[in-house]
Each structure stands twice: as structure tokens, then as C-alpha cells.
Motif scaffolding. Structure first.
Motif, PDB file in Angstrom:
ATOM      1  N   TYR A  44      35.885  50.340 -41.751  1.00 39.80           N
ATOM      2  CA  TYR A  44      35.173  49.511 -42.392  1.00 39.80           C
ATOM      3  C   TYR A  44      34.486  50.195 -43.683  1.00 39.80           C
ATOM      4  N   LYS A  45      34.541  51.454 -43.715  1.00 43.26           N
ATOM      5  CA  LYS A  45      34.047  52.493 -44.838  1.00 43.26           C
ATOM      6  C   LYS A  45      34.971  52.402 -45.720  1.00 43.26           C
ATOM      7  N   ARG A  46      36.243  52.762 -45.375  1.00 39.15           N
ATOM      8  CA  ARG A  46      37.178  53.287 -46.418  1.00 39.15           C
ATOM      9  C   ARG A  46      37.836  51.823 -47.121  1.00 39.15           C
ATOM     10  N   PHE A  47      38.098  50.549 -46.201  1.00 38.51           N
ATOM     11  CA  PHE A  47      38.668  49.641 -46.726  1.00 38.51           C
ATOM     12  C   PHE A  47      37.621  48.609 -47.391  1.00 38.51           C
ATOM     13  N   HIS A  48      36.284  48.504 -46.851  1.00 34.96           N
ATOM     14  CA  HIS A  48      35.432  47.647 -47.143  1.00 34.96           C
ATOM     15  C   HIS A  48      34.201  47.955 -47.594  1.00 34.96           C
ATOM     16  N   GLU A  49      34.025  49.285 -47.860  1.00 34.48           N
ATOM     17  CA  GLU A  49      32.788  49.977 -48.112  1.00 34.48           C
ATOM     18  C   GLU A  49      31.581  49.492 -47.303  1.00 34.48           C
ATOM     19  N   LEU A  50      31.524  49.427 -45.999  1.00 30.14           N
ATOM     20  CA  LEU A  50      30.391  49.005 -45.243  1.00 30.14           C
ATOM     21  C   LEU A  50      30.018  50.200 -44.369  1.00 30.14           C
ATOM     22  N   ASP A  51      29.049  50.339 -43.855  1.00 34.89           N
ATOM     23  CA  ASP A  51      28.500  51.497 -43.073  1.00 34.89           C
ATOM     24  C   ASP A  51      28.364  51.069 -41.873  1.00 34.89           C
ATOM     25  N   GLU A  52      28.931  49.739 -41.474  1.00 35.31           N
ATOM     26  CA  GLU A  52      29.024  49.348 -39.939  1.00 35.31           C
ATOM     27  C   GLU A  52      30.176  48.354 -39.882  1.00 35.31           C
ATOM     28  N   PRO A  53      30.655  48.315 -38.656  1.00 36.87           N
ATOM     29  CA  PRO A  53      31.767  47.131 -38.559  1.00 36.87           C
ATOM     30  C   PRO A  53      31.649  45.901 -39.277  1.00 36.87           C
ATOM     31  N   CYS A  54      32.542  45.395 -39.620  1.00 37.14           N
ATOM     32  CA  CYS A  54      32.507  44.350 -40.376  1.00 37.14           C
ATOM     33  C   CYS A  54      32.082  43.118 -39.593  1.00 37.14           C
ATOM     34  N   GLU A  55      31.193  42.216 -40.086  1.00 33.32           N
ATOM     35  CA  GLU A  55      30.628  41.133 -39.192  1.00 33.32           C
ATOM     36  C   GLU A  55      31.495  40.226 -38.625  1.00 33.32           C
ATOM     37  N   GLY A  56      31.600  40.035 -37.473  1.00 37.72           N
ATOM     38  CA  GLY A  56      32.505  39.157 -36.722  1.00 37.72           C
ATOM     39  C   GLY A  56      33.875  39.920 -36.557  1.00 37.72           C
ATOM     40  N   CYS A  57      34.124  41.516 -36.589  1.00 33.97           N
ATOM     41  CA  CYS A  57      35.063  42.195 -36.368  1.00 33.97           C
ATOM     42  C   CYS A  57      35.839  41.722 -34.995  1.00 33.97           C
ATOM     43  N   PRO A  58      37.262  41.513 -35.007  1.00 36.67           N
ATOM     44  CA  PRO A  58      37.759  40.997 -33.646  1.00 36.67           C
ATOM     45  C   PRO A  58      37.820  42.092 -32.716  1.00 36.67           C
ATOM     46  N   VAL A  59      37.926  43.471 -33.097  1.00 40.03           N
ATOM     47  CA  VAL A  59      38.236  44.592 -32.477  1.00 40.03           C
ATOM     48  C   VAL A  59      37.009  44.487 -31.279  1.00 40.03           C
ATOM     49  N   LEU A  60      35.764  44.463 -31.725  1.00 36.45           N
ATOM     50  CA  LEU A  60      34.520  44.197 -30.974  1.00 36.45           C
ATOM     51  C   LEU A  60      34.749  43.425 -29.804  1.00 36.45           C
ATOM     52  N   LYS A  61      35.600  42.343 -29.868  1.00 32.23           N
ATOM     53  CA  LYS A  61      35.656  41.163 -28.793  1.00 32.23           C
ATOM     54  C   LYS A  61      36.960  41.451 -27.932  1.00 32.23           C
ATOM     55  N   LEU A  62      37.756  42.624 -28.093  1.00 33.70           N
ATOM     56  CA  LEU A  62      38.892  42.984 -27.380  1.00 33.70           C
ATOM     57  C   LEU A  62      38.400  43.458 -26.013  1.00 33.70           C
ATOM     58  N   SER A  63      39.317  43.169 -24.923  1.00 35.08           N
ATOM     59  CA  SER A  63      38.770  43.938 -23.806  1.00 35.08           C
ATOM     60  C   SER A  63      39.486  45.224 -23.760  1.00 35.08           C
ATOM     61  N   LYS A  64      39.212  45.887 -22.745  1.00 32.55           N
ATOM     62  CA  LYS A  64      39.453  47.582 -22.749  1.00 32.55           C
ATOM     63  C   LYS A  64      41.272  47.817 -23.006  1.00 32.55           C
ATOM     64  N   ASP A  65      42.142  46.924 -22.077  1.00 33.75           N
ATOM     65  CA  ASP A  65      43.296  47.131 -22.305  1.00 33.75           C
ATOM     66  C   ASP A  65      44.276  45.809 -21.894  1.00 33.75           C
ATOM     67  N   GLY A  66      43.536  44.602 -22.277  1.00 32.46           N
ATOM     68  CA  GLY A  66      44.142  43.387 -21.864  1.00 32.46           C
ATOM     69  C   GLY A  66      45.156  43.103 -22.979  1.00 32.46           C
TER      70      GLY A  66
END
Length: 625
Positions: free
Chosen positions: A563-585
Motif C-alpha cells: 500500500y505504501k509503494r504501489f498506492h502511496e498510503l500509510d495504511e492498507p487500502c480501504e476495502g482491501c480484500p486481504v483483510l477479509k481472507l481467512s487464515k488458509d481457506g
């Protein structure tokens, strides 16, 4: 005015300002708030709108009669109230604007206008406003047409898959406990595949268009209707006062779409199955309701189709067993839809799940053939030693001819070799890659008519597979029943599939396929046009990103978070799908997020990566532009 009297101005003057304002169709007014008097500075007779020259009390001018379009009155009332009750500071001013439809001159209809205001304050109270009304009718209609085109399905006019979810979610968040609850309905065709395969795509499009017409006839204009797949529709039935109303609509739709389609003395049955989820009992958001309605839909299918099921908790964990009336290919239909919606994700997932490229290729050839109503999908490998092509994989319809069959090879050896030569000579650069395309073989290759007639090839589109500058082979679409001008969608998927195969089909000299799957996958992802990268789910540090990102962000580095390198943000993108993934599903998340300056379709799912078994990783795929 004579030429002698006309002078070209050198500075801004009153005439210049007046001319510019006339071009913009702009009219100005002053609103004295203390006396509630509004007066236009120029005659309104020459304007586009049906407005009085002076109004007192002015606060009621825009609320009388039909001055404002009925659908915009509530919006303007909110604008007016927010402006009028605003508190400012002494000698302060604030700017306001809103877009509404005003009645045109002589009751000629409503025109879009932008109302702009400078509101001045004295001792924290508004005292005077200077404003203008600008005609934006042409611009607004053009923008609305663009938005409509981006959000709607061309065939049916309904919302497309992405817009359907957005409109339904936007509506659901506005609901209060006092509002009548809605219901989410999934409508899926029974028997459409057989009709499409037997009667052709044009007939199939007519069936879908008719299906859409019946759906619109049963539901109200204010209900939200979308086409989310080839033969799958979603309806949000707003304001359901009683379950009987919902059941009546479902039964009416089932009755209207229970029919037979006939063509060339062939008659095939058609119906629909329906799954329903209720708000808020079964969910309060689109995805939650859709999941429950989809499970109810499967129950309708398993019980013989042509019926509706309202979701209930007893369906959880219940296996869907085929009955004597149920099409046993329904599971294949679901897999077919998954392939058509997300071909790239489907292939990559299947590669990892099966660890078997040969099986993956065979399954995908069949799905491509069925999706585009083809008679033959073929993969021909190129032998560098003999400088000749040979068939490696193929899928054929009941109307196609297998070119790998021993009897065919024995009967037509010359014709098969000639076919390879003709197609090889026809390869040329196109926007979709190096391709050989022919709509009518008998017309284009008159001297070789026997080749294509005996081999049952009326039209073809082949895409050349290459790797590191060397030809590996080709992927081909062939049709015999109808001559065809291959569509953009068909050529695009043919190109993507060829890029994938260019890596899967690389010479495999050992049986250690699994050990090289990650390397093949990297090659595949590196050649895709989407923005693709793999990140550590704990640190968000990218451990891989493809050439599309490298070309776009020439200084991209893995030393920073994505999010910093690609989008110049200081925290994960709003709505980032990575946050919604289960541990290993094995689920994948599909969302729209604002990246690289615009709304972007973004998918993510868990993945294993070579030499990174100790990390929890996610593959991110974002549409490029």
C-alpha cells in the motif's frame, strides 16, 4: 455593425463577460435574506427556465408548483435547509452548489441546472447571497448516459454484476427498523444450456432477452434487477408487506417462464428455478443475502427445478442430492459459470488443487467450447525438430471431427497436414496477439475447399503460443455449424488462454511437475495484463509483482508495503480484500476499491509460493487500465 465600427478587444470588459455568460446559458441573481427578496440581474425571458424576474418571499419560489422536478425536490430542500441554517462568522462567506432539474420555458420539459451560491454572513447570520443558475442539461445527460452504459447489461438493459451489488448494498444501508423489509431473489434458468448448444448463440440471446422481459413484467419499476451471469438474474424486491406477496411474485414468474422453445422441428423445455433470502432474518448485506439465496436456489434445483425455495436454517449442511427429475449436469453448470466469470482464477486454482496441468487443460478446453458454442477447441504443439505441428489436446462437440482420432488420421493424412500449413501461413499480428482468423474457409480458401469441408471447419481463430521468442504451438477455436465473426470477448479469452498455455506446455522432461508449478505460475502471471502481486498477509510486503506493475511503476521495490509503494498510503487500502481472507481457506474475495486513481476490480485469495512455505500469502489481481 460595420467592419469599421467593430474592434477586437484586448482586455476583459463588460461585453466579454456578458458574451461568455450568454454562451454558458448562465443567469445571475441577488437574494437579500433579510427581506427574503430574490431578483435576477438580467431579463429571465431570455433564459431557458420558467422563473419569475423577482420573487418575494424568495424562500418559496423553488417550492411552488412544478418549478423543480418531483424527484429532485427532497434533494433541493436538504440543500436549502443546510444553507439557510448554517452559522458563519462575521465578514465570512461560504460557497454552495447543487444540481437539479428546473422547468423549461413554456412548460417545455425539465432541464438540468446547477445552482451556485455565495452566502455572506454578518455576526454569524446569513444576510445576503449572490448566485447563478447554469444550464448543464447536455453535459448532465451525456454523463448519465455514460454511467448507464457502464452499469448496465447490453442484452437485457438490467444492471450488470458489479452495479447490482452496489445498488443493492446502497439501498440496504438506508433501511430503518420502521421500513418494510426487502427480499433478495436469485433466478436461474433451467435448460438454457441445451437450447444455446442446439439452437445457437443468437437464439440463446433471444431466450435471455425474453427471460429479462418476463422478469421486468413481474416486478415493479422500483425493484432492483440485475443480470449477474449468463442466465442468472438477481432481484431485490423492495418493501415486502407479507410473505404472500413474495410467494405470488415467484409463482407468477415460474408460470410465465414455463415453456418450450422450438427450432427446426426440435423442441426443448425451458423453466427457471428461484432461491430467496429475507432481510434482515437471513442477512443485512448483499453478499450475506446472496449466499443464503444461492443455497435456497440449489435446493430448488435438487427438488426438480421449476420452483422457488425460501432459505431456512435447516438447509445448512444439507447435501444437495440429485432426484430423478434433476439434471445431473447441474454441478457442471455451476463450474461452467465459475469459469466464465473468472477464467484466470479458475485455471490457477485448478492447477494448484489438482497439480495436474493435463487435466486442467482438458477441462478448460471443454468449458471454452461450451461457452462460445464451438465445435472444436484444439491445442497444437510445434515440434522444432520436424518443423511441424501436431495435435496435443482437443475438445469436440457432437458436430465436430476429432483430428487426433486414429481413423481420421489414417483417412485424411494429407488434409490434416494441409490444414496445419494453411493456418500457420495465416498467422499475423493483431491487437490480441499473433492470430490466424477466418470467418468463411470455403470462401477464403477456394482451392483448399476439400480440406475444410472434410475436416468440418467452416470458421477458425487460432492464437500462436510463444515463449522467449520461440513458437511453442497454438490454441484454436473452430466452428462448422455457423460461419462467424469472432467477437472481442472470444478473441480476448483465446489470447489469455494462449498465454497461460505457453507456460504450462513448456517441455516437461521429468515427472516432477509439482516442483515446477510455482515457476510456471510466475511466468504465467508475469505475462498477464492485469496488475498482479503476491503479498505477505502479516507484513503486506510484496514478494512478487508482475511486469505490468514494473512497467507502470519503474522504481517499484519490495522493500516497502504494497500500500505504501504501489498506492502511496500509510495504511492498507480501504476495502482491501486481504483483510477479509481467512487464515488458509480456499475462498476468493472480489471487491471494487479505489486504486491507481480509479475504481478497480480487485480479487484476492490465499496462495502457496515456492520457498515461502513459512509465510501466509495472498495473490492480488487488479484490473489494469
Amino acid at each position: 455593425m460595420s467592419d469599421a465600427e467593430f474592434k477586437i478587444p484586448t482586455e476583459f470588459d463588460t461585453n466579454i463577460y456578458k458574451t461568455l455568460n450568454d454562451i454558458e446559458s448562465m443567469i445571475y441573481f441577488k437574494w437579500d435574506i433579510k427581506t427574503d427578496t430574490l431578483k435576477f440581474t438580467a431579463p429571465v425571458e431570455s433564459s431557458d427556465y420558467d422563473l419569475p424576474q423577482t420573487a418575494c418571499p424568495a424562500s418559496s419560489v423553488f417550492f411552488r408548483g412544478d418549478v423543480i422536478h418531483a424527484d429532485d425536490r427532497e434533494k433541493f430542500e436538504d440543500f436549502f435547509n443546510n444553507m439557510f441554517w448554517l452559522k458563519g462568522t462575521k465578514n465570512d462567506y461560504k460557497f454552495f452548489s447543487t444540481k437539479i432539474r428546473l422547468m423549461g420555458k413554456g412548460n417545455s420539459g425539465y432541464l438540468w441546472a446547477e445552482v451556485r451560491l455565495l452566502l455572506y454572513f454578518d455576526d454569524a447570520a446569513p444576510v445576503v447571497a449572490f448566485g447563478c443558475i447554469c444550464n448543464i442539461n447536455v453535459k448532465q445527460i451525456w454523463q448519465m448516459e455514460l454511467l448507464h452504459s457502464a452499469e448496465h447489461d447490453v442484452l437485457t438493459g438490467f444492471l450488470n454484476k458489479t452495479a447490482t451489488q452496489k445498488h443493492i448494498d446502497d439501498y440496504l444501508v438506508t433501511l430503518t427498523p420502521d421500513d418494510l423489509p426487502p427480499a433478495l431473489i436469485i433466478i436461474d434458468a433451467d435448460g438454457f444450456k441445451a437450447i444455446n448448444d442446439s439452437f445457437g448463440h443468437l437464439f440463446g440471446d433471444g431466450v435471455l432477452s425474453d427471460m429479462g422481459h418476463e422478469i421486468r413484467g413481474v416486478f415493479r419499476q422500483k425493484d432492483i434487477v440485475g443480470r449477474i451471469g449468463g442466465d442468472e438474474f438477481v432481484v431485490l424486491l423492495r418493501e415486502v408487506p407479507a410473505l404472500e406477496v413474495l410467494e405470488k411474485r415467484c409463482n407468477e414468474l415460474l408460470k410465465n417462464l414455463d415453456r418450450n422453445y422450438e427450432n427446426n422441428n426440435t423442441s426443448l423445455p425451458f423453466s427457471v428455478s428461484i432461491g430467496v433470502a429475507l432481510y434482515p432474518e437471513h442477512g443485512t448485506g448483499y453478499l450475506e443475502l446472496f449466499k443464503k439465496a444461492d443455497r435456497a436456489l440449489l435446493e430448488s434445483k435438487s427438488r426438480g427445478k421449476n420452483q422457488y425455495t425460501i432459505y431456512r436454517t435447516s438447509l445448512i449442511g444439507r447435501s444437495v442430492v440429485a432426484t430423478s427429475n434433476r439434471d445431473p449436469a447441474h454441478g457442471e453448470d455451476i463450474r461452467q459459470r465459475a469459469f466464465e466469470d473468472n477464467m484466470l482464477e479458475f485455471i490457477l486454482s485448478m492447477l494448484y488443487e489438482t497439480q495436474n496441468p493435463d487435466m486442467t487443460i482438458s477441462v478448460c478446453l471443454e468449458m471454452l467450447g461450451k461457452q462460445f458454442n464451438l465445435d472444436r477447441v484444439t491445442i497444437d504443439k510445434f515440434n522444432r525438430s520436424s518443423n511441424r505441428y501436431f495435435n496435443a489436446y482437443e475438445w469436440i462437440s457432437p458436430f465436430g471431427l476429432s483430428l487426433s482420432d486414429k481413423d481420421t488420421i489414417k483417412k485424411y493424412p494429407f488434409l490434416i497436414d494441409r490444414r496445419y500449413s494453411i493456418i500457420d501461413a495465416a498467422f499475423h499480428a493483431t491487437p490480441y496477439g499473433v492470430m490466424a482468423i477466418c470467418q468463411d474457409t470455403l470462401k477464403k480458401y477456394k482451392n483448399d475447399a476439400q480440406v475444410f469441408e472434410d475436416l468440418r471447419i467452416g470458421s477458425f481463430a487460432h492464437c500462436q503460443i510463444s515463449h522467449l521468442g520461440e513458437i511453442v504451438g497454438s490454441v484454436g477455436f473452430e466452428s462448422v455449424r455457423t460461419l462467424r465473426d469472432f467477437s472481442k470477448e472470444e478473441l480476448t479469452k483465446l489470447s489469455i488462454f494462449s498465454v497461460l498455455l505457453g507456460n504450462i506446455l513448456l517441455d516437461r522432461r521429468t515427472d516432477k511437475i509439482a516442483e515446477r508449478m510455482s515457476k510456471h505460475l510466475q511466468n504465467i502471471l508475469d505475462h498477464m495484463q492485469e496488475f498482479i502481486y503476491v503479498v505477505d498477509k502479516n507484513t503486506y510486503e510484496p514478494i512478487f509483482f508482475n511486469s505490468t506493475i514494473r512497467q507502470t511503476l519503474t522504481t517499484a521495490s519490495t522493500a516497502q508495503t504494497c500500500y505504501k509503494r504501489f498506492h502511496e498510503l500509510d495504511e492498507p487500502c480501504e476495502g482491501c480484500p486481504v483483510l477479509k481472507l481467512s487464515k488458509d481457506g480456499n475462498e476468493y474475495i472480489d471487491v471494487m476499491i479505489n486504486n491507481w486513481g480509479e475504481e478497480t476490480s480487485t480479487r484476492a485469495y490465499n496462495i502457496h509460493w515456492e520457498d515461502e512455505d513459512d509465510k501466509s500469502l495472498a495473490l492480488i489481481i487488479q484490473s489494469s487500465f
